[in-house]
Design a protein around this motif. Sequence first.
Motif, PDB file in Angstrom:
ATOM      1  N   PRO A 108      59.568  45.117  51.603  1.00 38.84           N
ATOM      2  CA  PRO A 108      59.545  43.705  51.983  1.00 38.84           C
ATOM      3  C   PRO A 108      60.358  42.861  51.004  1.00 38.84           C
ATOM      4  CG  PRO A 108      57.455  44.352  51.007  1.00 38.84           C
ATOM      5  CD  PRO A 108      58.251  45.615  51.181  1.00 38.84           C
ATOM      6  N   LEU A 109      60.696  41.656  51.443  1.00 38.04           N
ATOM      7  CA  LEU A 109      61.509  40.731  50.654  1.00 38.04           C
ATOM      8  C   LEU A 109      60.772  39.403  50.533  1.00 38.04           C
ATOM      9  CD1 LEU A 109      64.337  39.792  49.431  1.00 38.04           C
ATOM     10  CD2 LEU A 109      64.881  39.065  51.765  1.00 38.04           C
ATOM     11  N   VAL A 110      60.809  38.834  49.331  1.00 38.13           N
ATOM     12  CA  VAL A 110      60.296  37.482  49.109  1.00 38.13           C
ATOM     13  C   VAL A 110      61.440  36.629  48.581  1.00 38.13           C
ATOM     14  CG1 VAL A 110      58.693  36.035  47.817  1.00 38.13           C
ATOM     15  CG2 VAL A 110      57.944  38.271  48.639  1.00 38.13           C
ATOM     16  N   ALA A 111      61.673  35.479  49.214  1.00 36.82           N
ATOM     17  CA  ALA A 111      62.689  34.534  48.756  1.00 36.82           C
ATOM     18  C   ALA A 111      61.987  33.308  48.194  1.00 36.82           C
ATOM     19  CB  ALA A 111      63.595  34.131  49.919  1.00 36.82           C
ATOM     20  N   VAL A 112      62.505  32.783  47.076  1.00 38.13           N
ATOM     21  CA  VAL A 112      61.841  31.661  46.399  1.00 38.13           C
ATOM     22  C   VAL A 112      62.839  30.578  46.010  1.00 38.13           C
ATOM     23  CG1 VAL A 112      60.002  33.126  45.487  1.00 38.13           C
ATOM     24  CG2 VAL A 112      62.028  32.696  44.094  1.00 38.13           C
ATOM     25  N   LEU A 113      62.319  29.349  45.929  1.00 39.82           N
ATOM     26  CA  LEU A 113      63.046  28.207  45.389  1.00 39.82           C
ATOM     27  C   LEU A 113      62.133  27.494  44.403  1.00 39.82           C
ATOM     28  CD1 LEU A 113      64.441  26.552  48.646  1.00 39.82           C
ATOM     29  CD2 LEU A 113      65.731  27.965  47.050  1.00 39.82           C
ATOM     30  N   GLN A 114      62.701  26.891  43.372  1.00 39.37           N
ATOM     31  CA  GLN A 114      61.920  26.089  42.446  1.00 39.37           C
ATOM     32  C   GLN A 114      61.502  24.784  43.127  1.00 39.37           C
ATOM     33  OE1 GLN A 114      60.916  26.951  39.279  1.00 39.37           O
ATOM     34  NE2 GLN A 114      61.775  28.949  39.755  1.00 39.37           N
ATOM     35  N   ALA A 115      60.224  24.423  42.979  1.00 38.55           N
ATOM     36  CA  ALA A 115      59.718  23.188  43.585  1.00 38.55           C
ATOM     37  C   ALA A 115      59.269  22.179  42.539  1.00 38.55           C
ATOM     38  CB  ALA A 115      58.555  23.506  44.527  1.00 38.55           C
ATOM     39  N   GLY A 116      59.499  22.477  41.254  1.00 37.60           N
ATOM     40  CA  GLY A 116      59.129  21.558  40.191  1.00 37.60           C
ATOM     41  C   GLY A 116      57.670  21.652  39.789  1.00 37.60           C
ATOM     42  N   ARG A 117      57.371  21.263  38.551  1.00 34.96           N
ATOM     43  CA  ARG A 117      56.013  21.249  38.003  1.00 34.96           C
ATOM     44  C   ARG A 117      55.326  22.611  38.135  1.00 34.96           C
ATOM     45  NH1 ARG A 117      53.493  15.967  40.744  1.00 34.96           N
ATOM     46  NH2 ARG A 117      54.703  16.780  42.497  1.00 34.96           N
ATOM     47  N   GLY A 118      56.111  23.680  37.905  1.00 37.65           N
ATOM     48  CA  GLY A 118      55.550  25.023  37.911  1.00 37.65           C
ATOM     49  C   GLY A 118      55.298  25.600  39.296  1.00 37.65           C
ATOM     50  N   ARG A 119      55.773  24.931  40.328  1.00 35.51           N
ATOM     51  CA  ARG A 119      55.534  25.379  41.692  1.00 35.51           C
ATOM     52  C   ARG A 119      56.772  26.056  42.277  1.00 35.51           C
ATOM     53  NH1 ARG A 119      54.101  19.873  44.440  1.00 35.51           N
ATOM     54  NH2 ARG A 119      56.061  19.458  43.374  1.00 35.51           N
ATOM     55  N   LEU A 120      56.529  26.849  43.309  1.00 36.33           N
ATOM     56  CA  LEU A 120      57.591  27.536  44.032  1.00 36.33           C
ATOM     57  C   LEU A 120      57.436  27.287  45.522  1.00 36.33           C
ATOM     58  CD1 LEU A 120      57.220  31.084  42.421  1.00 36.33           C
ATOM     59  CD2 LEU A 120      58.959  29.396  41.808  1.00 36.33           C
TER      60      LEU A 120
END
Length: 216
Positions: A108-120
């Motif tokens: 499986p694949l997980v894609a992520v982006l930074q959302a600020g304040r330690g969140r994704l």
Amino acid sequence: MLLALDTATRFASLALHDGRVLRYEVTWEAGRQHTTQLMPRVVAALEELRLGPDALRAVAVALGPGSFTGLRVGMAVAKGLALARNIPLVGIPTLDILAAAQGGSRHPLVAVLQAGRGRLCAARYRWREGWQRREGPFLTTWEDLLATITRPTLLCGEIDERGHQMIQETGDRVTVLPPAHCLRRAGFLAELAWERLRRGETDDPATLSPLYLNWP
């Protein structure tokens, strides 16, 4: 010619794709300067190919998730061009663009982006003759995301120093894809948009809106 625009985060990208060939692509770190940088880059791209605005036949835009201002800038430009030129508009979720850049795998694949304040912002995919989204996008943290990964998984996207440190602690459960595969490229946005156009799928400029995520 299809113009693809991605201003979802501090990394921005645009591409020109004629349906067969990716004719132009540029990706850069825009920071918070999307408003001042995007249109000059579009003009430069058309000039590089010796094309005018009348060459555009469709426009695609990254829908989000992403930053509030970045998404609104890309959406405004895309809608403006679609309405002014009377051409189709296609929106593509931001994390799907990341997934489309990856080769096939049984993992499986997980894609992520930074959302600020330690969140994704994250989404999960599985390979079915292409990466198919099976969950998300959703807001999470590195702790919560990694705790849910119990078998070998590929990970791509914006991974900060803390994320890399925590991923190392998972042993061989998580494989981070190379940096070039973790950068969103508008060429893949353009290819996803052409797939939708060939199926006769377009979006209404009057109703298309950015995808924002909020904590429940």
